[in-house]
Design an enzyme around this catalytic site. Structure first.
Site, PDB file in Angstrom:
ATOM      1  N   ASP A   1       0.835  -1.293   0.133  1.00 16.96           N
ATOM      2  CA  ASP A   1       0.161   0.184  -0.018  1.00 16.96           C
ATOM      3  C   ASP A   1       0.499   1.344   0.539  1.00 16.96           C
ATOM      4  OD1 ASP A   1      -2.609   1.228   0.405  1.00 16.96           O
ATOM      5  OD2 ASP A   1      -3.051  -0.249   1.015  1.00 16.96           O
TER       6      ASP A   1
ATOM      7  N   GLU B   1      -5.962   3.441  -5.374  1.00 22.04           N
ATOM      8  CA  GLU B   1      -7.740   4.137  -4.869  1.00 22.04           C
ATOM      9  C   GLU B   1      -8.002   5.107  -5.139  1.00 22.04           C
ATOM     10  OE1 GLU B   1      -9.982   3.648  -0.226  1.00 22.04           O
ATOM     11  OE2 GLU B   1      -8.368   4.649  -1.211  1.00 22.04           O
TER      12      GLU B   1
ATOM     13  N   HIS C   1     -10.898  -3.393   3.403  1.00 23.59           N
ATOM     14  CA  HIS C   1     -11.399  -3.139   4.713  1.00 23.59           C
ATOM     15  C   HIS C   1     -11.704  -2.223   4.401  1.00 23.59           C
ATOM     16  CE1 HIS C   1      -8.656  -0.978   3.031  1.00 23.59           C
ATOM     17  NE2 HIS C   1      -8.086  -0.010   3.482  1.00 23.59           N
ATOM     18  N   ASP C   2     -12.194  -1.051   4.332  1.00 21.88           N
ATOM     19  CA  ASP C   2     -13.320  -0.221   4.563  1.00 21.88           C
ATOM     20  C   ASP C   2     -14.493   0.094   4.483  1.00 21.88           C
ATOM     21  OD1 ASP C   2     -11.208   1.752   4.879  1.00 21.88           O
ATOM     22  OD2 ASP C   2     -10.601   1.961   2.409  1.00 21.88           O
TER      23      ASP C   2
HETATM   24  O1  TEU Z   1      -9.307   5.385   2.221  1.00 27.56           O
HETATM   25  C1  TEU Z   1     -10.308   6.180   0.911  1.00 27.56           C
HETATM   26  C2  TEU Z   1     -11.703   5.980   1.271  1.00 27.56           C
HETATM   27  O2  TEU Z   1     -12.206   7.391   0.855  1.00 27.56           O
HETATM   28  C3  TEU Z   1     -12.306   5.565   1.899  1.00 27.56           C
HETATM   29  O3  TEU Z   1     -13.281   4.445   1.463  1.00 27.56           O
HETATM   30  C4  TEU Z   1     -12.612   5.786   4.010  1.00 27.56           C
HETATM   31  O4  TEU Z   1     -11.173   5.879   4.085  1.00 27.56           O
HETATM   32  C5  TEU Z   1     -13.637   5.996   4.297  1.00 27.56           C
HETATM   33  O5  TEU Z   1     -14.192   4.334   4.108  1.00 27.56           O
HETATM   34  C6  TEU Z   1     -14.816   7.007   4.433  1.00 27.56           C
HETATM   35  O6  TEU Z   1     -16.067   6.673   4.600  1.00 27.56           O
HETATM   36  C7  TEU Z   1      -7.809   5.113   1.857  1.00 27.56           C
HETATM   37  C8  TEU Z   1      -7.885   3.405   3.220  1.00 27.56           C
HETATM   38  O7  TEU Z   1      -8.442   3.255   2.014  1.00 27.56           O
HETATM   39  C9  TEU Z   1      -8.622   3.868   4.294  1.00 27.56           C
HETATM   40  O8  TEU Z   1      -8.721   2.693   4.914  1.00 27.56           O
HETATM   41  C10 TEU Z   1      -8.518   4.671   5.009  1.00 27.56           C
HETATM   42  O9  TEU Z   1      -8.718   5.087   6.053  1.00 27.56           O
HETATM   43  C11 TEU Z   1      -7.870   6.015   3.826  1.00 27.56           C
HETATM   44  O10 TEU Z   1      -7.763   6.145   2.583  1.00 27.56           O
HETATM   45  C12 TEU Z   1      -6.574   6.891   4.228  1.00 27.56           C
HETATM   46  O11 TEU Z   1      -5.470   7.026   3.929  1.00 27.56           O
END
Ligand code: TEU
Ligand code: CA
Length: 531
Positions: free
Chosen positions: A99, A245, A314-315
């Site tokens: 990442d 992403e 993971h989100d």
């Molecule tokens: O996620 C970016 C993002 O915009 C999202 O999907 C999010 O974090 C969240 O679910 C908003 O509702 C990335 C990573 O995948 C996430 O885990 C991090 O927290 C974020 O960036 C910051 O680095």
């Protein structure tokens, strides 16, 4: 498209290291734990592992707040462990991507600590201003925090200050970090929130319900420039790829990032299909509407040059709980979703636990949650006088902790012998790797079968995509290559459905033991249509 690149011809598996496997029983997953499960991943058919951050970090956002890009967090092990992981994976024909989180660092990164001094050469690594603008953060609230007499910008938590890509030194640092890891033999990067890294101006934004300021930093020309530089000066020197992403991108914006002639990224994770069950933002869920969902997937399939196909990460909540039925039709719906994930055109990504049908957490109290975003939204909801039951419901549907519960290896968990950092799901009793391996009818074995089919199959890997039928429940599409054709038929509901038209051909794979003249609950099948 005849010759595929290695990343187009691969199954990618995402590991969230904290939750995958704990080797030393401190309750936190770690790199030696991952090494101990490489044979499992090999057996599943994984070609590439995407490792969520393992760098040194104060863990405000579980590693997405990096303190040292060239060091491994002690919870996860050592640099030797990391080198060993790369080596052991390679022995098994598995590559690793890391990442790359460069929109922001941790506020404990030495650059940021230095930058607090207005005269420091690091001042300009970040956005320091006398006054904040009206931008709001991804985690809700203002995107600015005051430190001494100035404010700094953070699109995420206040412990994640944004780097300033107007400063060429920042770009040099990023290049250096990328070379460091690529030289170790990794196969590329998943680039965190990569389409928001370059801020055009710091002017006030148009007032929006969420993300005020977005128009000043979303998919900017400056971002494209940065990506072209990283491609040319770094990525082109290795056999490696990038997957971005990219939040809130349209198919057109996706293509502008990935078309080969643009020389920027190789593929991106779109979010549009993940937004089809929400109103305005993820905390306000609507009922799952298969038609909207499938139309969106279909549009991305047809319009985007090369897709990164995923249903979980993971989100996001667990797909079987979100798009399937994790109670009555757990197996059927998880397998139907596997069919979708693995028969589309593009590179399939599987998130740890998806292959055994792990479900949402169903926590009952706020104390069970660990994620900072969940805690913030719960507190914000309280301020807005949302009743407690409603706030808990919001988290139950959309909290990121749904995806972060420890991997379920055995009936008793098998992740750790001590207390895990986040509560395990009691359904490990029934949903676990150990039992799944033995059961020929399991979700896991369905994934294995499907992956095996895909690996030796030009239609699935290279074939074009056409949608043939989309209704409130049914999705039928075909993949066509060199005159040969698959038809994939999915019932995304528990209702029994008539076929919209007759479908002839040889059954290749299905989630029911036999074929019927109707589509049963969550039935999914792939048929080879003769010439
Ligand atoms: O996620 C970016 C993002 O915009 C999202 O999907 C999010 O974090 C969240 O679910 C908003 O509702 C990335 C990573 O995948 C996430 O885990 C991090 O927290 C974020 O960036 C910051 O680095
Ligand atoms: Ca551990």
């Amino acid at each position: 498209m005849s010759n595929l690149k290695f990343w187009q011809d691969a199954i990618v598996y995402q590991i969230y290291p904290r939750s995958f496997m704990d080797s030393n029983n401190d309750g936190i997953g770690d790199i030696p734990g991952i090494i101990s499960k490489l044979d499992y991943l090999k057996e599943l058919g994984v070609d590439i592992i995407w490792l969520s951050p393992v760098y040194d970090s104060p863990n405000d956002d579980n590693g997405y707040d990096i303190r040292d890009y060239k060091a491994i967090h002690k919870d996860f092990g050592t640099m030797e462990d990391m080198d060993k992981l790369i080596l052991e994976a390679k022995k098994r024909g598995i590559r690793i991507i890391m990442d790359l989180v460069i929109n922001h660092t941790s506020d404990e990164h030495p650059w940021f600590i230095e930058s607090k001094n207005p005269d420091s050469p690091y001042r300009n690594y970040y956005y320091w201003r006398d006054k904040p603008n009206n931008w709001t953060s991804f985690f809700s609230g203002s995107a600015w925090t005051k430190e001494n007499d100035a404010y700094y910008l953070h699109l995420f938590s206040k412990k994640q200050p944004d780097l300033n890509f107007h400063n060429p030194k920042v770009l040099d640092e990023v290049k250096d970090i990328m070379h460091f890891w690529l030289k170790k033999g990794i196969a590329g990067f998943r680039c965190d929130v990569i389409n928001v890294i370059f801020k055009n101006t710091l002017d006030d934004g148009k007032k929006r319900l969420v993300l005020t300021g977005l128009e000043h930093y979303h998919s900017t020309e400056g971002c494209h420039r940065v990506l072209k530089t990283l491609r040319k000066e770094v990525m082109d020197h290795y056999e490696a790829f990038t997957v971005g992403e990219t939040v809130l991108v349209t198919t057109k914006q996706a293509n502008e990032l990935i078309l080969p002639e643009r020389e920027e990224l190789d593929m991106v994770f779109g979010f549009e299909h993940m937004e089809t069950d929400q109103i305005n933002n993820k905390w306000f869920k609507t009922k799952f509407k298969p038609k909207k969902f499938m139309r969106t997937i279909s549009r991305w399939q047809k319009e985007v040059y090369w897709n990164a196909n995923y249903l979980e990460n993971h989100d996001q909540p667990r797909s079987v709980s979100r798009f399937g039925d994790d109670k009555m039709y757990h197996k059927e719906s998880a397998k139907m979703l596997a069919l979708l994930n693995l028969t589309l055109k593009g590179t399939p990504y599987i998130y740890e636990g998806q292959e055994i049908g792990m479900t949402n957490a169903y926590f009952k109290s706020i104390d069970e949650y660990e994620d900072l975003e969940s805690k913030r939204i719960y507190a914000l909801g309280k301020k807005l006088l949302f009743p407690k039951w409603y706030r808990l419901k919001m988290l139950r549907n959309a909290s990121r902790d749904n995806a972060r519960q420890p991997m379920q290896w055995t009936k008793t968990g098998g992740f750790t012998l001590s207390t895990p950092w986040l509560k395990e799901n009691p359904n490990k009793q029934d949903i676990n790797v150990f039992d799944s391996r033995k059961d020929p009818d399991s979700i896991l074995n369905f994934y294995k079968k499907l992956i095996k089919i895909r690996k030796n199959d030009d239609i699935l890997k290279k074939g074009s995509f056409n949608d043939l039928y989309i209704s409130n429940a049914i999705f039928i599409y075909e993949r066509v290559y060199d005159g040969e054709r698959y038809m994939i038929v999915l019932n995304m509901s528990k209702k029994i459905k008539r076929y919209p038209f007759e479908v002839y051909g040889d059954l290749v794979i299905s989630n029911y033991p036999d074929r019927a003249n109707v589509l049963r609950s969550y039935e999914g099948l792939m048929i080879k249509v003769s010439k």
